[in-house]
Design a protein around this motif. Structure first.
Motif, PDB file in Angstrom:
ATOM      1  N   ILE A  46      71.662  48.418  71.673  1.00 43.12           N
ATOM      2  CA  ILE A  46      70.650  49.178  72.239  1.00 43.12           C
ATOM      3  C   ILE A  46      69.703  48.481  72.787  1.00 43.12           C
ATOM      4  N   LEU A  50      74.691  55.335  76.578  1.00 46.10           N
ATOM      5  CA  LEU A  50      74.361  55.113  75.114  1.00 46.10           C
ATOM      6  C   LEU A  50      75.801  56.064  74.330  1.00 46.10           C
ATOM      7  N   ARG A 106      78.909  54.006  74.316  1.00 39.91           N
ATOM      8  CA  ARG A 106      78.716  52.821  73.300  1.00 39.91           C
ATOM      9  C   ARG A 106      78.818  53.364  72.001  1.00 39.91           C
ATOM     10  N   ALA A 110      71.988  51.783  63.743  1.00 39.77           N
ATOM     11  CA  ALA A 110      71.887  51.972  65.150  1.00 39.77           C
ATOM     12  C   ALA A 110      72.593  53.245  65.730  1.00 39.77           C
ATOM     13  N   SER A 130      70.474  56.173  66.171  1.00 37.21           N
ATOM     14  CA  SER A 130      69.260  56.428  66.968  1.00 37.21           C
ATOM     15  C   SER A 130      69.991  56.941  68.347  1.00 37.21           C
ATOM     16  N   ILE A 131      71.401  56.824  68.352  1.00 40.28           N
ATOM     17  CA  ILE A 131      72.118  57.463  69.619  1.00 40.28           C
ATOM     18  C   ILE A 131      72.481  58.949  69.109  1.00 40.28           C
ATOM     19  N   TYR A 188      65.538  47.422  68.042  1.00 36.44           N
ATOM     20  CA  TYR A 188      65.924  48.047  69.424  1.00 36.44           C
ATOM     21  C   TYR A 188      65.072  49.142  69.534  1.00 36.44           C
TER      22      TYR A 188
END
Ligand code: SAH
Ligand code: SF4
Length: 361
Positions: A235, A252, A255, A280, A283-284, A316
């Protein structure tokens, strides 16, 4: 060509198989996820082990081009949490029955730093009966340091290779003596030889990274016989050279999907390892970590870093859980795991079964 169903029944996947699985569209990925879910249930069960994560310092001597706390980023206030506050956080983890903690920081190689970590580990390992699991994630160190930390009571170590493609490694790190691919490989080998439960991992969706690269990464983790893996989407972190200089072809969500497929394939190929539901992912997607547990992961790392420091440990952008307290994270975690139908393994060390099997042979 075999169908996806037939492919998923194979004992081992070669690189072409892995590439095919990584390229599955959303609908077909469901078959992959069903298979990894079944393998997870059979080999590691439906328990989720907790590791209280303490990000104890954001001071770092390195300059990884993707990371928000890299040395050259002046937009962070640097911190070093006092020993007594780290120990209170560990006490909270113990009282909450987390079973283990992770101490993570930027990478420093100074004698003061290595001695401090050694003393902290000693205090944590003698503070509770039964002993808590202690994982360190403090970067590349020499054999002497890793060995002292092990003797002090650390049993596990996390050091992501980030990418097993050497050329790509040098595209995401400065090319200097501080950032050396061979040294990272040697460090992983040292950790294994010293008897640590050794964990590695990669970032998925790095600029210029190909599906073939990720397939090689999966084969790398199998060949290095890792006990634990942490895979997360890359990220962007504003103010970093990688975020400024590369336009990422993958959005995103792409990914995220790729990271989920990567851990599913890993679960099928390395059946008894511990796989973390990386922060992480959340966070998406707000339920990203639950999705990871649902298909393959069996480790959850509730953040127990004292809240005041969290906003300075921004590896990130959009990092989740930076305003919450440790106890808010605790109730959130329990709710999140309950949603997946998995069971929280309170008070259990959650030693990697792969490690136990590796040591027994
Ligand atoms: N300094 C230690 C531990 C802290 S960094 C080390 O580097 O090993 C922990 C992990 O954060 C790294 O291994 C990397 O995979 C991840 N990370 C750093 N920057 C990131 C970014 N921009 N996106 C996603 N993950 C990132
Ligand atoms: Fe430092 Fe780790 Fe970030 Fe690299 S990834 S800059 S070593 S904290």
């Amino acid at each position: 060509m075999e169908t996806i169903k037939e492919l998923l029944e194979k004992e081992q996947f070669n690189k072409a198989d892995i590439v095919r699985l990584l390229e599955l569209n959303k609908a077909d990925s469901k078959l992959l996820f069903l298979k990894s879910k079944e393998v997870k249930k059979q080999y590691v069960g439906e328990k989720v082990y907790l590791r209280g994560l303490i990000e104890f310092s954001n001071i770092c001597a390195k300059d990884c081009l993707y990371c928000g706390i890299r040395k050259s980023n002046n937009s962070n206030e640097r911190y070093n949490i006092a020993d007594e506050d780290i120990l209170s956080a560990v006490k909270f983890a113990n009282e909450s029955n987390y079973g283990s903690v992770v101490l993570q920081s930027g990478e420093l190689k100074s004698p003061v730093f290595t001695k401090r970590v050694e003393d902290l580990v000693k205090q944590i390992s003698s503070a509770f009966d039964p002993k808590m699991g202690i994982t360190l994630s403090c970067g590349e160190q020499d054999e002497n340091t890793y060995s002292k930390w092990k003797e002090a009571g650390a049993d596990r170590y996390l050091l992501r290779i980030e990418t097993s493609n050497e050329a790509l490694f040098y595209r995401i790190h400065p090319r200097d003596e501080n950032h050396n691919f061979q040294n990272r490989l040697n460090s992983l080998q040292l950790l294994k030889d010293l008897g640590y439960q050794t964990g590695t991992g990669i970032m998925v969706g790095l600029p210029t990274q190909t599906i073939e690269d990720i397939a090689d990464d999966i084969l790398f983790m199998q060949e290095y016989d890792m006990d634990m893996c942490g895979i997360g989407p890359y990220i962007e972190s504003e103010n970093t050279p990688l975020a400024k200089n590369y336009k990422n072809p993958l959005d995103l969500d792409e990914r995220f999907q790729l990271a989920l497929k990567t851990i599913s394939i890993l679960r099928i190929m390395m059946k008894d390892i511990n796989i973390a539901a990386s922060t992480a992912l959340q966070s998406i997607d707000k339920v990203g970590r639950e999705k990871a547990i649902n298909v393959a992961a069996n480790i959850f790392m509730p953040n127990i870093t004292p809240t005041d420091f969290r906003k300075e440990y921004l590896l990130y952008d959009n990092k989740p859980c930076i305003d919450e307290s440790a106890s808010e994270c605790q109730s959130c975690v329990i709710g999140r795991i309950a949603l997946t139908g998995n069971e929280v393994a309170y008070g259990e060390l959650g030693t990697s079964k792969h490690y136990l099997n590796r040591m027994a042979n």
